[in-house]
Scaffold this motif. Structure first.
Motif, PDB file in Angstrom:
ATOM      1  N   VAL A   1       1.085  -1.017  -0.003  1.00  0.00           N
ATOM      2  CA  VAL A   1      -0.045   0.080   0.151  1.00  0.00           C
ATOM      3  C   VAL A   1       0.841   1.041  -0.115  1.00  0.00           C
ATOM      4  O   VAL A   1       1.847   1.448   0.656  1.00  0.00           O
ATOM      5  N   SER A   2       0.586   2.064  -0.933  1.00  0.00           N
ATOM      6  CA  SER A   2       1.402   3.438  -0.851  1.00  0.00           C
ATOM      7  C   SER A   2       0.610   4.511  -1.070  1.00  0.00           C
ATOM      8  O   SER A   2      -0.356   4.758  -1.578  1.00  0.00           O
ATOM      9  N   VAL A   3       0.818   5.409   0.292  1.00  0.00           N
ATOM     10  CA  VAL A   3       0.041   6.773   0.224  1.00  0.00           C
ATOM     11  C   VAL A   3       1.208   7.716  -0.122  1.00  0.00           C
ATOM     12  O   VAL A   3       2.087   8.051   0.439  1.00  0.00           O
ATOM     13  N   GLN A   4       0.436   8.506  -1.224  1.00  0.00           N
ATOM     14  CA  GLN A   4       1.383   9.296  -1.998  1.00  0.00           C
ATOM     15  C   GLN A   4       0.903  10.969  -1.877  1.00  0.00           C
ATOM     16  O   GLN A   4      -0.340  11.185  -2.198  1.00  0.00           O
ATOM     17  N   ASN A   5       1.549  11.781  -1.023  1.00  0.00           N
ATOM     18  CA  ASN A   5       1.245  13.053  -0.760  1.00  0.00           C
ATOM     19  C   ASN A   5      -0.205  13.359  -0.623  1.00  0.00           C
ATOM     20  O   ASN A   5      -0.775  14.191  -1.340  1.00  0.00           O
ATOM     21  N   VAL A   6      -0.647  12.768   0.475  1.00  0.00           N
ATOM     22  CA  VAL A   6      -2.069  12.737   0.623  1.00  0.00           C
ATOM     23  C   VAL A   6      -2.388  14.034   1.584  1.00  0.00           C
ATOM     24  O   VAL A   6      -1.787  14.295   2.754  1.00  0.00           O
ATOM     25  N   ARG A   7      -3.489  14.693   1.396  1.00  0.00           N
ATOM     26  CA  ARG A   7      -3.851  15.869   2.066  1.00  0.00           C
ATOM     27  C   ARG A   7      -5.460  15.639   2.604  1.00  0.00           C
ATOM     28  O   ARG A   7      -6.121  15.205   1.448  1.00  0.00           O
ATOM     29  N   LYS A   8      -5.705  15.875   3.725  1.00  0.00           N
ATOM     30  CA  LYS A   8      -7.343  15.680   4.011  1.00  0.00           C
ATOM     31  C   LYS A   8      -7.672  16.648   4.958  1.00  0.00           C
ATOM     32  O   LYS A   8      -7.308  17.222   5.861  1.00  0.00           O
ATOM     33  N   GLU A   9      -8.769  17.453   4.137  1.00  0.00           N
ATOM     34  CA  GLU A   9      -9.482  18.573   4.916  1.00  0.00           C
ATOM     35  C   GLU A   9     -10.875  18.279   5.191  1.00  0.00           C
ATOM     36  O   GLU A   9     -11.503  17.572   4.397  1.00  0.00           O
ATOM     37  N   PHE A  10     -11.189  18.684   6.564  1.00  0.00           N
ATOM     38  CA  PHE A  10     -12.533  18.647   6.863  1.00  0.00           C
ATOM     39  C   PHE A  10     -13.288  20.025   7.077  1.00  0.00           C
ATOM     40  O   PHE A  10     -12.575  20.526   8.168  1.00  0.00           O
ATOM     41  N   ASP A  11     -13.874  20.495   6.343  1.00  0.00           N
ATOM     42  CA  ASP A  11     -14.534  21.922   6.271  1.00  0.00           C
ATOM     43  C   ASP A  11     -13.224  22.931   6.468  1.00  0.00           C
ATOM     44  O   ASP A  11     -12.993  23.771   7.313  1.00  0.00           O
ATOM     45  N   ARG A  12     -12.388  22.649   5.471  1.00  0.00           N
ATOM     46  CA  ARG A  12     -11.317  23.419   5.209  1.00  0.00           C
ATOM     47  C   ARG A  12     -10.169  23.333   6.347  1.00  0.00           C
ATOM     48  O   ARG A  12      -9.230  24.100   6.462  1.00  0.00           O
ATOM     49  N   PHE A  13     -10.626  22.546   7.341  1.00  0.00           N
ATOM     50  CA  PHE A  13      -9.538  22.241   8.314  1.00  0.00           C
ATOM     51  C   PHE A  13      -8.536  21.041   8.084  1.00  0.00           C
ATOM     52  O   PHE A  13      -9.080  19.920   7.666  1.00  0.00           O
ATOM     53  N   PRO A  14      -7.323  21.301   7.817  1.00  0.00           N
ATOM     54  CA  PRO A  14      -6.329  20.072   7.435  1.00  0.00           C
ATOM     55  C   PRO A  14      -6.202  19.179   8.578  1.00  0.00           C
ATOM     56  O   PRO A  14      -5.694  19.423   9.655  1.00  0.00           O
ATOM     57  N   ALA A  15      -6.699  18.014   8.214  1.00  0.00           N
ATOM     58  CA  ALA A  15      -6.478  16.960   9.289  1.00  0.00           C
ATOM     59  C   ALA A  15      -5.215  16.088   8.926  1.00  0.00           C
ATOM     60  O   ALA A  15      -4.422  15.729   9.926  1.00  0.00           O
ATOM     61  N   LEU A  16      -4.923  16.211   7.535  1.00  0.00           N
ATOM     62  CA  LEU A  16      -3.327  15.471   7.065  1.00  0.00           C
ATOM     63  C   LEU A  16      -2.691  16.532   6.189  1.00  0.00           C
ATOM     64  O   LEU A  16      -3.387  17.101   5.281  1.00  0.00           O
ATOM     65  N   HIS A  17      -1.607  16.648   6.480  1.00  0.00           N
ATOM     66  CA  HIS A  17      -0.934  17.672   5.568  1.00  0.00           C
ATOM     67  C   HIS A  17       0.259  16.902   4.936  1.00  0.00           C
ATOM     68  O   HIS A  17       1.142  16.025   5.185  1.00  0.00           O
ATOM     69  N   ASP A  18      -0.019  16.535   3.405  1.00  0.00           N
ATOM     70  CA  ASP A  18       1.254  15.965   2.895  1.00  0.00           C
ATOM     71  C   ASP A  18       1.667  14.829   3.021  1.00  0.00           C
ATOM     72  O   ASP A  18       2.826  14.743   3.339  1.00  0.00           O
ATOM     73  N   VAL A  19       0.900  13.807   3.411  1.00  0.00           N
ATOM     74  CA  VAL A  19       1.442  12.719   4.018  1.00  0.00           C
ATOM     75  C   VAL A  19       1.691  11.337   2.962  1.00  0.00           C
ATOM     76  O   VAL A  19       1.031  11.296   1.983  1.00  0.00           O
ATOM     77  N   SER A  20       2.822  10.965   3.156  1.00  0.00           N
ATOM     78  CA  SER A  20       3.413   9.840   2.238  1.00  0.00           C
ATOM     79  C   SER A  20       3.936   8.675   3.118  1.00  0.00           C
ATOM     80  O   SER A  20       4.707   8.859   3.914  1.00  0.00           O
ATOM     81  N   LEU A  21       3.505   7.522   2.857  1.00  0.00           N
ATOM     82  CA  LEU A  21       4.045   6.361   3.558  1.00  0.00           C
ATOM     83  C   LEU A  21       3.667   5.284   2.684  1.00  0.00           C
ATOM     84  O   LEU A  21       2.780   4.923   2.070  1.00  0.00           O
TER      85      LEU A  21
END
Length: 345
Positions: free
Chosen positions: A3-23
């Motif tokens: 499994v490859s997570v590549q430069n993932v960002r996740k926002e909830f109502d414009r609040f960033p829960a994840l910032h450019d995560v890669s794993l």
């Protein structure tokens, strides 16, 4: 399954829960996502599962872009903290459920579903309980059923979200050992979310330490514990103390006194010195740190004392032999044996 997570960002109502995560998660490994509440670990797990969609970035299963695929299309096995078993179904029916609801073309025959479910109940050490209902089992047994149900669909990836969080300490310890044995026998790619450092260190092949929506460090339990790459990791993984020190002429100084620890290859200036309570040596005479015992408590076979050092401006913790005579307000001198230094925050 890689499994490859590549430069993932996740926002909830414009609040960033994840910032450019890669794993990158290796096929067949058990990796723990570890961090405090709000660090983003459960959000990352839900993105891998397909329960949430990334705001930006991609998630690959092998070479396949799974970013827009559903949970069913990804073939995910999921185990929650609170079991999520069907109360009106027997244990056998719960384990069989994922196979029975498959499309007809993909659904095994009824006899094969029963055989596989009974085989999994044997694997999780619940043979003979298949006719019981969830409310007739203990919490630890229910969590075993939940794992058997997740394994029944032969998932490409197994995800566990704080699966032992609702259980008492002794049951947690027993199930940790059991889960590691199950993983070694089945070889599923497994991602495990926890905020419990001991759990992560004992169970995982690798740790992914998270804080404030970012990955702080990824490595084996030994590597992360022995070589933390940031003050957060040092403070979060295991017990630690920190002192604001000054580096001058190859030595660490606290206030105006050298502490007896060589600052080899460290630039002059202000720094923070981190060390663990058990990584100290007691001294008599010579440069070191002297402190007055403020509190003392037993921790297993040792005695953990809090010391006021630097004239009471700083407090640190060190471990002493349980039979050490130090009492409250007595003075102890020591120096760190193993330590890390980081720039001031």
């Amino acid at each position: 399954m890689d499994v490859s997570v590549q430069n993932v960002r996740k926002e909830f109502d414009r609040f960033p829960a994840l910032h450019d995560v890669s794993l990158d998660i290796r096929s067949g490994e058990l990796i723990a996502l570890l961090g405090p509440s709000g660090s983003g670990k459960t959000t990352l797990l839900r993105l891998i599962a397909g329960l949430e969609a990334p705001t930006a970035g991609k998630i690959f299963f092998g070479h396949e872009d799974a970013s827009d695929k559903s949970v069913q299309e990804r073939n995910i096995g999921f185990v929650f903290q609170h079991y999520a078993l069907f109360r009106h179904m027997t244990i056998l029916e719960n384990v069989s459920f994922g196979l029975k609801v498959r499309p007809k073309a993909l659904r095994p025959a009824a006899g094969e579903i029963r055989r596989r479910a009974l085989e999994l109940l044997d694997l999780v050490q619940l043979s003979g309980l298949e006719k019981r209902y969830p409310n007739q089992l203990s919490g630890g047994q229910r969590q075993r059923v939940a794992l058997a149900r997740a394994l029944a669909i032969e998932p490409r990836v197994l995800l566990l979200d704080e699966p032992f969080g609702a259980l008492d300490a002794q049951v947690r310890r027993d199930l940790r050992k059991w889960l590691r044995e199950i993983h070694d026998r089945t070889g599923h790619t497994t991602v495990f979310v926890t905020h419990d450092q001991e759990e992560a260190l004992e169970l995982s092949d690798r740790l992914c330490v998270m804080s404030q929506g970012r990955i702080e460090q990824v490595g084996t339990p030994d590597d992360v514990y022995d070589n933390p790459q940031s003050p957060f990791v040092f403070g979060f993984i295991g017990e630690s103390s920190a002192l604001p020190v000054r580096v001058s002429n190859g030595e660490f100084w606290l206030d105006d006194r050298p502490i007896g620890v060589a600052a080899k290859d460290q630039p002059d200036g202000q720094a923070h010195l981190y060390f663990r309570p058990h990584d100290v040596e007691l001294i008599e005479g010579g440069p070191g740190l002297a402190g007055v015992v403020a509190t003392s408590r037993r921790v297993g076979g040792t005695r953990r004392v809090e010391l006021d050092v630097g004239g009471g401006k700083h407090r640190v913790e060190i471990d002493l032999p349980f039979d050490h005579p130090a009492g409250e307000r007595s003075q102890i001198a020591f120096r760190p044996k193993r330590w890390r230094v980081f720039p001031p925050r």
